[in-house]
Design an enzyme around this catalytic site. Structure first.
Site, mmCIF file in Angstrom:
data_model
loop_
_atom_site.group_PDB
_atom_site.id
_atom_site.type_symbol
_atom_site.label_atom_id
_atom_site.label_comp_id
_atom_site.label_asym_id
_atom_site.label_seq_id
_atom_site.Cartn_x
_atom_site.Cartn_y
_atom_site.Cartn_z
ATOM 1 N N ASP A 48 0.828 -1.207 0.000
ATOM 2 C CA ASP A 48 0.000 0.000 0.000
ATOM 3 C C ASP A 48 0.859 1.253 0.000
ATOM 4 O OD1 ASP A 48 -2.092 -1.651 0.084
ATOM 5 O OD2 ASP A 48 -2.781 -1.139 2.101
ATOM 6 N N GLU A 50 3.861 1.680 -1.218
ATOM 7 C CA GLU A 50 4.446 1.888 -2.543
ATOM 8 C C GLU A 50 3.386 2.511 -3.456
ATOM 9 O OE1 GLU A 50 7.194 1.770 -3.964
ATOM 10 O OE2 GLU A 50 6.950 1.289 -6.074
ATOM 11 N N TYR A 51 2.157 2.016 -3.364
ATOM 12 C CA TYR A 51 1.057 2.550 -4.174
ATOM 13 C C TYR A 51 0.836 4.025 -3.827
ATOM 14 C CZ TYR A 51 -3.655 3.297 -5.963
ATOM 15 O OH TYR A 51 -4.740 3.815 -6.612
ATOM 16 N N ASP A 52 0.771 4.324 -2.517
ATOM 17 C CA ASP A 52 0.540 5.709 -2.079
ATOM 18 C C ASP A 52 1.624 6.633 -2.611
ATOM 19 O OD1 ASP A 52 -1.698 5.067 -0.724
ATOM 20 O OD2 ASP A 52 -0.754 5.015 1.265
ATOM 21 N N LEU A 98 -9.810 9.948 1.266
ATOM 22 C CA LEU A 98 -9.191 10.992 2.099
ATOM 23 C C LEU A 98 -7.834 11.378 1.533
ATOM 24 C CD1 LEU A 98 -9.878 9.431 5.596
ATOM 25 C CD2 LEU A 98 -10.911 11.521 4.714
ATOM 26 N N GLU A 133 -9.523 8.759 14.802
ATOM 27 C CA GLU A 133 -9.942 7.346 14.804
ATOM 28 C C GLU A 133 -8.866 6.542 14.083
ATOM 29 O OE1 GLU A 133 -13.507 7.446 12.497
ATOM 30 O OE2 GLU A 133 -14.499 8.822 13.866
ATOM 31 N N LYS A 135 -7.203 4.333 11.366
ATOM 32 C CA LYS A 135 -7.578 4.129 9.964
ATOM 33 C C LYS A 135 -7.546 2.624 9.716
ATOM 34 C CE LYS A 135 -6.866 5.727 5.296
ATOM 35 N NZ LYS A 135 -6.920 4.442 4.620
ATOM 36 N N ASP A 137 -7.583 -0.861 8.026
ATOM 37 C CA ASP A 137 -7.107 -1.289 6.718
ATOM 38 C C ASP A 137 -8.019 -2.401 6.224
ATOM 39 O OD1 ASP A 137 -5.609 -1.360 4.509
ATOM 40 O OD2 ASP A 137 -3.862 -2.318 5.403
ATOM 41 N N TYR A 242 -18.219 4.298 11.008
ATOM 42 C CA TYR A 242 -17.605 5.596 11.317
ATOM 43 C C TYR A 242 -18.205 6.769 10.543
ATOM 44 C CZ TYR A 242 -14.955 4.026 7.201
ATOM 45 O OH TYR A 242 -14.598 3.544 5.977
ATOM 46 N N LYS A 306 -10.500 13.993 11.959
ATOM 47 C CA LYS A 306 -11.715 14.630 11.422
ATOM 48 C C LYS A 306 -12.060 15.848 12.263
ATOM 49 C CE LYS A 306 -13.510 10.099 10.162
ATOM 50 N NZ LYS A 306 -14.469 9.020 10.388
ATOM 51 N N LYS A 330 -0.985 8.832 7.819
ATOM 52 C CA LYS A 330 -0.480 7.466 7.649
ATOM 53 C C LYS A 330 0.756 7.190 8.520
ATOM 54 C CE LYS A 330 -2.256 5.299 4.294
ATOM 55 N NZ LYS A 330 -2.239 5.219 2.978
ATOM 56 N N CYS A 425 42.429 -2.583 -2.351
ATOM 57 C CA CYS A 425 41.792 -1.937 -1.205
ATOM 58 C C CYS A 425 41.566 -0.456 -1.524
ATOM 59 C CB CYS A 425 42.686 -2.078 0.026
ATOM 60 S SG CYS A 425 42.123 -1.069 1.408
ATOM 61 N N CYS A 428 44.128 1.636 0.958
ATOM 62 C CA CYS A 428 45.589 1.629 0.873
ATOM 63 C C CYS A 428 46.113 1.079 -0.450
ATOM 64 C CB CYS A 428 46.181 0.849 2.049
ATOM 65 S SG CYS A 428 45.770 -0.894 1.992
ATOM 66 N N CYS A 443 41.236 -6.730 2.876
ATOM 67 C CA CYS A 443 42.526 -6.094 2.653
ATOM 68 C C CYS A 443 43.489 -6.734 3.657
ATOM 69 C CB CYS A 443 42.411 -4.593 2.904
ATOM 70 S SG CYS A 443 44.011 -3.815 3.113
ATOM 71 N N CYS A 449 47.025 -0.259 6.827
ATOM 72 C CA CYS A 449 45.904 0.263 6.046
ATOM 73 C C CYS A 449 45.194 1.354 6.859
ATOM 74 C CB CYS A 449 44.926 -0.861 5.707
ATOM 75 S SG CYS A 449 43.434 -0.268 4.911
HETATM 76 S S1 IVH Z 1 -13.856 8.388 7.069
HETATM 77 C C1 IVH Z 1 -14.280 10.762 2.753
HETATM 78 N N1 IVH Z 1 -12.846 6.926 8.953
HETATM 79 O O1 IVH Z 1 -10.054 5.148 4.516
HETATM 80 C C2 IVH Z 1 -14.007 9.429 3.309
HETATM 81 N N2 IVH Z 1 -12.391 6.308 6.701
HETATM 82 O O2 IVH Z 1 -9.161 7.028 2.055
HETATM 83 C C3 IVH Z 1 -14.256 9.445 4.766
HETATM 84 N N3 IVH Z 1 -11.035 4.287 6.497
HETATM 85 O O3 IVH Z 1 -12.616 5.069 2.152
HETATM 86 C C4 IVH Z 1 -13.916 8.187 5.353
HETATM 87 N N4 IVH Z 1 -10.837 3.878 8.628
HETATM 88 O O4 IVH Z 1 -12.128 2.928 3.520
HETATM 89 C C5 IVH Z 1 -12.963 7.101 7.627
HETATM 90 N N5 IVH Z 1 -12.053 5.702 10.760
HETATM 91 C C6 IVH Z 1 -12.170 5.874 9.430
HETATM 92 C C7 IVH Z 1 -11.574 5.004 8.508
HETATM 93 C C8 IVH Z 1 -11.703 5.262 7.142
HETATM 94 C C9 IVH Z 1 -10.544 3.464 7.414
HETATM 95 C C10 IVH Z 1 -10.845 4.116 5.037
HETATM 96 C C11 IVH Z 1 -12.122 4.121 4.260
HETATM 97 C C12 IVH Z 1 -12.015 5.288 3.355
HETATM 98 C C13 IVH Z 1 -10.534 5.460 3.243
HETATM 99 C C14 IVH Z 1 -10.201 6.900 2.913
#
Ligand code: IVH
Length: 681
Positions: A48, A50-52, A98, A133, A135, A137, A242, A306, A330, A425, A428, A443, A449
């Protein structure tokens, strides 16, 4: 597809722009592949982070060259297309993604942007709160309840249209099909699988000869998007809610009220959340959560910040892709990807030649890394790494970073250079040799040296040897450059007057350094033998050797036969010791005259064969005092956490050793516990 540039950005030269366009096209191509793998096939081939990183690079390039930006760029995509075999559901409100933050500066900028929209000057305290909160995965879903009953469920899809997973979700035990209240709601949340359940699931798949899932997120996604709900029903899926689509029957006015309301409705929420007054509190929560991360039963990849009150959220609105009122902060990835600019060859204190990767600086677990070990030429061959490659780098525990992989898909069109170990070397010029007992080349000029003697002097002052506090490699190199020090014993001739001629030196520091050096005239025989830097003689062997020879002159006199009688000493080591003392007789004699070597006391003690690691600072005793206490009880003070560590003693601001101990399930003692145990004995 990308459009041709129509106008030129101010200040950008055409060549630079062409390079940018090439890179943009390449990034889009890669991201499209990775999106398909991730969203449609549930089987990503890149991490993830690397993707980001690639997505961020694309966004920044498109920002810099707006004329190269196109509406169909993957940078604007929230998710991906839905699978053809699922019915489609249009979300009543877009399910956005986000924006990402990676460091403190990013979150401070996030607040600055909020202040600008609201019109609040920087010096005024913010009247809003932040709610943080974890995040999760997992996989974002929307679940619609009509009059308390689950009526529709969908994945995020591309943010506008998702896949209908109603029948699948209905059968998942962790998701309520009826609310505790007879209300209509559009609930949003994350579906995930606990780490433990993920392991079990993969074990089961292996037994059934099915391919394992790459990670819990993919297992959750794969389980949810089953065409047969009976399969989903048997998967240990869980939900944390959430967010909300259309508020319908919800009267909440803030995120914390929403979460309490969800609880009242019988919807699961994550208990790890915190209301913060300002970014300093957010940063503290981020650090706390990062420490806790390993212990949590589910995977998280950061936290979501948030703005708590909805009236501010509404005022802030959205950009084309994200809400302005929230950001994903992140965690640093333990793997970084960067350019291998060159390979240097370093000569160690025993003459071993080590290839070292010169990297384009990159942030890795909060530290900027610009070099990493490549171990030896066998390792270079195994990795197949070339100069100019994009490589993957990790830091594990306290050890120096190392290169663990090469990104072969990034090679196209690049000018790569094969690396060859030198025949001479680099310090030296002596022809290098391959010696029995050594991996790679050495060496052989151990006596003259310059690189080897420099490393030997650094090692002599090092904490596990003579332990000259504050006399690190940087200082030792300066002493050598000035011509004050040619061998370890010369360190004792450093005076305050000499030190005062160095840049950035004050009299307090000079006094302290001289005192530190002089205090080590009193030392122990094992420390001194280890400090000499005899090839093959590490700390443990130095202790065994000291026990046998008893004095420094004993080391000069011991016969080869007696050396061979010591446990762990074979032909190679015995030869190495004999050769070393022959070449260093004068230096050993000089040290004998200078030093006061304490009589060795045989430690037995209650902590014999027990290993301890210290991390962070203790308030009641210094690190070396704590280490001495451990040794006096027969224990060993290790410098890094390993499987044989008995306990990690944690002080203020502990380092990554704490995390490693948690990962390995090793006992953790705080200072109070450590002192209590010392007292008990
Ligand atoms: S709020 C506008 N709260 O993260 C999106 N997202 O890149 C608002 N995610 O699509 C999402 N934990 O899949 C929110 N506590 C959390 C989250 C959360 C994981 C994920 C979700 C969202 C992505 C945002």
């Amino acid at each position: 597809m990308a459009s041709k540039p129509t106008s030129k950005t101010k200040d950008s030269d055409p060549l630079e722009q062409r390079t940018a366009q090439k890179r943009i096209l390449e990034l889009r191509r890669l991201l499209k592949i990775y999106n398909r793998e991730y969203f449609e096939e549930d089987s990503p081939t890149v991490s993830d982070s690397e993707y980001d990183r690639l997505k961020l690079e694309l966004i920044e390039l498109e920002k810099k060259y707006p004329e190269l930006d196109t509406p169909d760029s993957p940078s604007h995509l929230v998710g991906s297309k839905v699978r053809a075999d699922f019915a489609k559901v249009e979300h009543s409100k877009l399910m956005l993604s986000l924006e990402n933050a990676f460091n403190e500066e990013d979150i401070l900028n996030f607040e600055k942007r909020i202040r600008k929209v609201i019109g609040l000057p920087l010096e005024k305290p913010n009247p809003w709160m932040y709610i943080c909160e974890p995040k999760m995965d997992g996989l974002a879903v929307e679940i619609i309840y009509t009059k308390g009953k689950l009526s529709k469920a969908s994945t995020r899809g591309d943010g506008r249209v998702g896949e209908d997973i109603t029948e699948n979700l209905r059968v998942v035990r962790g998701i309520p099909s009826t609310l505790k209240k007879n209300l209509s709601l559009e609930v949003r949340g994350e579906i995930f699988i606990n780490k433990e359940d993920f392991e079990k699931l993969n074990k089961q798949r292996k037994a059934e000869e099915l391919p394992p899932f790459a990670n819990p997120r993919n297992a959750a996604a794969g389980s949810l998007r089953q065409l047969d709900p009976k399969i989903t029903a048997n998967r240990p899926l869980k939900l944390f809610t959430y967010g909300i689509g259309l508020p319908l029957d919800c009267k909440a006015k803030s995120q914390d009220e929403l979460l309490s309301f969800f609880l009242e409705c019988g919807l699961p929420i994550n208990p790890e959340q915190k209301l913060c007054k300002n970014m300093a509190e957010v940063q503290k929560f981020y650090k706390d959560l990062e420490t806790k991360r390993e212990k949590l039963p589910y995977e998280i990849d950061g936290l979501v910040i948030k703005v708590n009150e909805w009236r501010y959220q509404e005022e802030l609105g959205f950009t084309s892709n994200h809400p302005r009122s929230a950001i994903a902060y992140k965690f640093d990835s333990p793997i970084a990807t960067t350019l291998l600019e060159d390979i240097d060859v370093q000569v160690g204190r025993t003459g071993a030649l080590t290839p070292v990767a010169v990297l384009k600086p990159v942030s890795l677990s909060g530290v900027v890394v610009s070099s990493a070990s490549l171990h030896n030429e066998d390792e270079i061959e195994r990795l197949g790494v070339k100069i100019g490659d994009i490589v993957e780098v990790v830091r594990s525990g306290d050890v120096i970073p190392k290169v663990i992989g090469v990104k072969r898909d990034a090679r196209k069109g690049k000018n790569l250079k094969e690396f060859k170990m030198p025949e001479q070397c680099p310090s030296c010029g002596t022809k290098v040799v391959k010696t029995e007992g050594f991996v790679g080349r050495r060496c052989p000029n151990s006596h003259h040296c310059p690189a080897q003697s420099e490393e030997r002097i650094i090692h002599f002052a090092f904490k596990d040897a003579l332990n000259m506090e504050g006399i690190g490699p940087q200082w030792v190199r300066q002493f050598i450059e000035k011509g004050w020090v040619k061998s370890p014993s010369d360190l004792f001739s450093i005076t305050e007057e000499k030190l005062m001629t160095l840049e950035r030196m004050g009299d307090v520091l000079a006094k302290k350094m001289v005192a530190s050096i002089q205090s080590r005239k009193k030392t122990t025989l094992p420390r001194l033998i280890f400090g000499l830097g005899i090839p093959h003689v590490g700390e443990t062997l130095a202790q065994k050797l000291a026990k046998k020879v008893k004095t420094l002159s004993g080391l000069l006199e011991i016969s080869d036969e007696d050396l061979l009688s010591i446990e762990d000493i074979g032909e190679t080591v015995a030869r190495s010791i004999s050769e070393f003392r022959l070449l260093n007789i004068d230096e050993i004699k000089k040290l004998q005259n200078l030093l006061e070597i304490e009589k060795a006391v045989e430690v037995k003690g209650p902590w014999l064969h027990q290993n301890f690691v210290l991390t962070g600072s203790l308030s009641s005793l210094s690190r070396s005092e704590a280490e001495e206490k451990i040794r006096s009880l027969g224990g060993t003070a290790q410098s890094s956490v390993t499987k044989v560590t008995t306990a990690v003693i944690v002080g203020d601001e502990p380092g990554s050793k704490l995390e490693k101990a948690q990962k390995l399930g090793i006992q953790i003692w705080d200072e109070k516990e450590f002192l209590k145990r010392l007292k008990k004995i």
